[in-house]
Write an enzyme that holds these catalytic residues in place. Structure first.
Site: not given
Lengths: 672, 672
Positions: A265, A414
């Protein structure tokens, strides 16, 4: 993974993908930091997408009808930079690649909007890209409906990893996109089963295709290294009327010793392993070297879009001059000329009528006159439409059946709303605003910060902005949120005192081009404090003298929003006792701080005692109380000592001592 | 809905549920605010749960092995209050019900932890309760494994609505719970298809059971008004080894004119409609009236748990005295006696060895010695274990196969982690800490605020706390986050300068009982600045004199964290020029502000110029620069003017002017 088989099966494809992989290896090694594995894993998908599907023109990166490519897994930035360099984007030269992650380079650690033309959005904070993409796709739908398919008709492609999909904001995005049937949105899930901590199943066993399907998506699962499967899946995705998710089984850091591991990664910098990987690819090239023939092939891919773009330009030229001007104006982020006069007229009317209304209602009054003259606005709310007062009568509702609708029911989302608004603004041609309770800026923070960092002119309509919310209690009463927003760079935080200031704040928000705005608005009714009409936008100065002292100026009261009326009442009490008191309304600190010193000095002269009144925490107010020629011994604050409580609003203001009487008492104590 | 049929089918059940519904109607009408519909819709589920399944004892609400009941849809607070009143919780009397949402009442608009014994957590911000519940269930699993089933073996029940499930944090919770196979977690989904803006399908078409199933949950769908179906579903849920979700089809505001409408979500206060609803229920009772026989039945339900609790007490009494003491100590939130000596020993060792390490590494060094002596700690990270340095060698990994593991791979789920940690802390008996990058406090904000509001002693390990993060760039570099956290009431924000201060901060965090702590830690190595061992915890004073001026004290440098070393370097430069300079380390503003004035005066005397150094925004610093006997004309700040950039860290500190030379120059300019 049998690299040799891959090479043999599709040799031309393989070489193009190898260019991405080896540039990634070299750039990360040179920077000695970065993320090699994702670009190496997704190089095949990217190659097929760019070669066979993506409509783009590196020579005109901001061509309005281009397909959008969003790298939600932003740590894999070298994938994007490699593609941009290979296909010939001017801003991403080989030197930029060589300076990956260095001071002043456009090739920042994560893709940064504005660093190079062609970077559609800033990604890195996981989940943001996929949530932005929903906004891009919404903007495309609205504009396709508005301008016709000849002018706007494009896809939005996203690459997202396990991390993006574990972040909660991804669910908000998936849910919204599924309900809205955003058929021109295609998400590639880089299904490599690796996170930083280890294999994904150490933290998640979610069947991602099933999860997307549960929200109405079209889903496919493919081998992410098979160019034919990739091509077929993209073709199917484009044809399906639902948003599409393609789970691409990939090998992180393909072909490297760290393949399929967590180590893969991150930054793969070992020189021997790097060389071995390149050899496995069949391309033992030098540092930053790309075979000339391969570079030519990539450049041909980059050149493919020119004709399409020129065709579009011809079609665009057939629009009327007015329409062209309007389209270009909206894409340039310029407000229509009528906006200013419209705002002025409303201000005049309000100063005459002097209504007592909540500023959330004021905001609605402003939107009612703005939305008809500014057709690029697109409003919404996170399931608080009636409370945020964000919907005006002319907007229509954006649904799968009504793509011209300019109002979005975002649902109780939101964060997803904020991220989608970033995407809408970044798409171009539209100016989004959206509402929730001020307290739930907490939920939206991740995306609000990116609005500021990218400088996109999104407007946040944050109502119920203090204990004035009342009975819902401390979970719903912001106290620290003004300070949080003011601490955020490049964000204009408005807390208007009445309808006039609200109109002025909206005018600034809707003409801004490089910063988001937050409107902090009350639940409770407020008197009109601006009783004399001025054409000039006083809020643009950030703070101004609202009421001058009569007699000797002994006190200055500073306040914002609902507390400006309290300050005026306190002034009455003090003047009655012969204490000359000035009231300064401070609707926007950021704009006041940007004024020149002579103006600030006129508003806040040295000498008088100063008391600031705001129904929030004190943090930050000392700048105006003690600084700016103030004096710590002659200053005080009326506000919240901590969290609020559940009770009717009037009672709360009394109990927390945010009243005219408390203010007057503090002034008198300071004058003793 | 055929109310009459429901009444007839299960008359006893109906009456009990009616008591909840009519108390809700009366309380909301009296308050003239609140949310009637949810309690009216979910009264049947609640009645069956409390009557037939929930282990609880209203006389001893905090009995450790009780089942936990979490009202995630916290706006339906009257459901909880009605249940507590009816079953006989002392803190919720009829007077409290009558004073719903009034000043000083325990019956706040949303359930507030600490207002009444029996309220397990503060809910209202949607999604938090379901995410807390994952923490409750994790704590139960760990403790069941640790103490045995005879001591800990209980369920965690949750009621969540559409809103909770639309919030992204719910996905993080669902994903974590599914992977962890939290079989004693049962979520009731109040599937009423109504939100504030309208029907759910206006914003979401997600098949919720399919979504939960995709993450490994056991799912059922039932009629939420059929007591037999409810009972059977709970029984099945308890037996299944996976976490269970029961989708309960309900009618919001059942039996009221507003049934099945958005209006039904809110406050139903119309007197005629209220009366009509009560009549439809077959219980036209007076205001706040509950039929005596029904109240008795409810009290009998409340009394049911006493025997179970007493049985548990008998079993607990069979534990050794040491084990009992340890259990009780952990539940009381008291640190073990050895903690203090352990910290002191580490401090001594560090002041001798003076290692140069990043404070994230310092934190790991501290945890390595603490975790073995404090068995109630439970650590974790949102997929940044190796970067946050949160995992120590002795913890073991918490997995379905290893329930004694004390380290959690939370996945890329900052918000879910924070909310789960709140749940773990609220459960009792455990002290959670968890890490992510400081910048991603943005993602966790919703839950972090609730840590502070509830006053639960969670510890947030926030590493990579400035531009010192380097190449990852501005998306990952906090600049406003210290200010945001400091603005939040009841939260101790620590930014330690070295390993000694880090150890001291951890000691305070781990002995706190009424506030969460945030540790802001560096990525980059820092020298040990505390070179003389002191037993006393200097960090507990918030700020202290680290280096005294030599000669006349002309300047005071204030700094936190990584900039303390910069301040010491600047002091060397200034002293070399004969400028007597004091360095004040300020690891925790909140604790410094809480000291008495005489101490603060000793640390920050009037007179010298003051320069503060912190690699963040200035907001808030004026309190210490201008206030506290300071002088705005003789103060300056060295910090960040805005967002950061992508480059190696050293370069960034130079480019942004956060160096000893810049600091010394500012001091000299002020002394001119």
């Amino acid at each position: 993974m049998d690299i040799a088989a891959l090479r043999t099966a599709h040799p031309d494809h393989w070489k193009k993908a190898t260019a991405i992989r080896s540039l990634t290896l070299d750039a990360v090694a040179a920077a000695n930091s970065g993320h090699s594995g994702m670009p190496m894993g997704m190089a095949d998908v990217a190659t097929v997408l760019f070669e066979k599907h993506l409509n783009f023109d590196p020579k005109v990166p901001d061509w309005p009808n281009r397909d959008r490519f969003i790298l939600s897994a932003g740590h894999g930035s070298m994938l994007l930079y490699a593609l941009m360099y290979l296909t010939g984007y001017e801003d991403i030269t080989l030197d930029q690649i060589k300076n990956f992650r260095q001071w002043g380079a456009r090739t920042a650690g994560h893709p940064e909007y504005g660093h190079a033309r062609g970077i559609e959005t800033t990604t890195g904070p996981l989940g943001q890209g996929i949530a932005n993409s929903v906004g891009f796709a919404i903007a495309e739908e609205v504009q396709r409906a508005t301008w016709g398919k000849k002018i706007i008709d494009h896809y939005t492609y996203v690459m997202a990893g396990d991390g993006c999909l574990m972040e909660g904001v991804s669910q908000e995005a998936i849910g919204l996109a599924g309900m809205q049937k955003l058929g021109q949105l295609v998400v590639f899930f880089d299904n490599n089963n690796i996170t930083i901590d280890g294999t994904v199943d150490m933290a998640d066993i979610t069947d991602q295709p099933a999860r997307f399907a549960a929200s109405g998506w079209h889903v496919q699962s493919i081998d992410g290294h098979d160019p034919e499967a990739i091509d077929a899946a993209i073709t199917a995705a484009k044809q399906d009327p639902r948003p599409s998710m393609i789970a691409c089984k990939t090998h992180i850091a393909l072909g490297h010793a760290a393949q399929d591991t967590s180590k893969g990664h991150g930054a793969l910098t070992d020189a021997d392993q790097l060389r071995a990987a390149k050899e496995a690819y069949g391309a033992p090239l030098g540092e930053f070297e790309v075979e000339a023939a391969v570079k030519s092939q990539w450049e041909a891919i980059g050149a493919r879009g020119e004709a399409t773009r020129k065709d579009w330009e011809s079609r665009f030229a057939t629009l009327s001059a007015t329409k062209q001007a309007d389209f270009n104006r909206a894409y340039a982020g310029e407000a229509p000329k009528r906006l200013s006069a419209t705002i002025r007229a409303l201000k005049k009317q309000v100063t005459e009528g002097q209504p007592k209304v909540a500023t959330r209602k004021s905001s609605e009054m402003v939107l009612e006159v703005i939305n008809p003259v500014m057709q690029e606005t697109i409003g919404g709310s996170a399931d608080l439409t009636g409370s945020n007062n964000t919907k005006t009568s002319d907007l229509g509702i954006f649904t799968p059946e009504n793509r011209k609708g300019r109002y979005i029911y975002y649902g109780v989302r939101e964060h997803g709303m904020a991220a989608a608004m970033n995407g809408i603004a970044l798409h171009g041609g539209m100016r989004p605003y959206g509402g929730t309770f001020m307290c739930f800026t907490d939920y939206a923070r991740g995306a609000m910060r990116l609005s500021a960092l990218m400088g996109v002119p999104v407007t946040y309509v944050m109502t119920h902005d203090s204990i004035g919310l009342g009975e819902d209690g401390p979970t719903h009463q912001p106290v620290e949120h003004l300070a949080m927003l003011r601490a955020t760079p490049n964000m204009n935080v408005f807390r208007p005192a009445d309808t006039v200031e609200t109109a002025e704040a909206w005018e600034i928000a809707l003409t801004a081009t490089k910063a988001p705005s937050v409107l902090s608005l009350t639940r409770q009714g407020l008197p009109t404090v601006r009783k004399e009409h001025k054409n000039k936008n006083l809020t643009a100065q950030g703070a101004y003298v609202l009421a001058e002292a009569e007699g000797k100026r002994q006190a200055i009261l500073m306040a914002s929003g609902s507390e400006v009326a309290t300050a005026l009442e306190a002034r009455d009490l003090l003047q009655a006792d012969g204490i000359g008191t000035r009231v300064v309304s401070m609707p926007c600190w950021e704009l006041f701080a940007a004024q020149d010193e002579s103006y600030r000095r006129r508003v806040l002269p040295a000498g008088p005692v100063r008391v600031a009144i705001e129904a929030g925490v004190r943090l930050g107010w000392d700048q105006w109380l003690f600084g700016e020629r103030g004096n710590a011994k002659k200053a005080d604050f009326v506000g919240m000592p901590g969290f609020g409580a559940s009770a009717p609003a009037e009672r709360l203001f009394e109990e927390f001592g945010i009243t005219a009487a408390d203010t007057a008492a503090k002034v008198k104590a300071l004058l003793k």
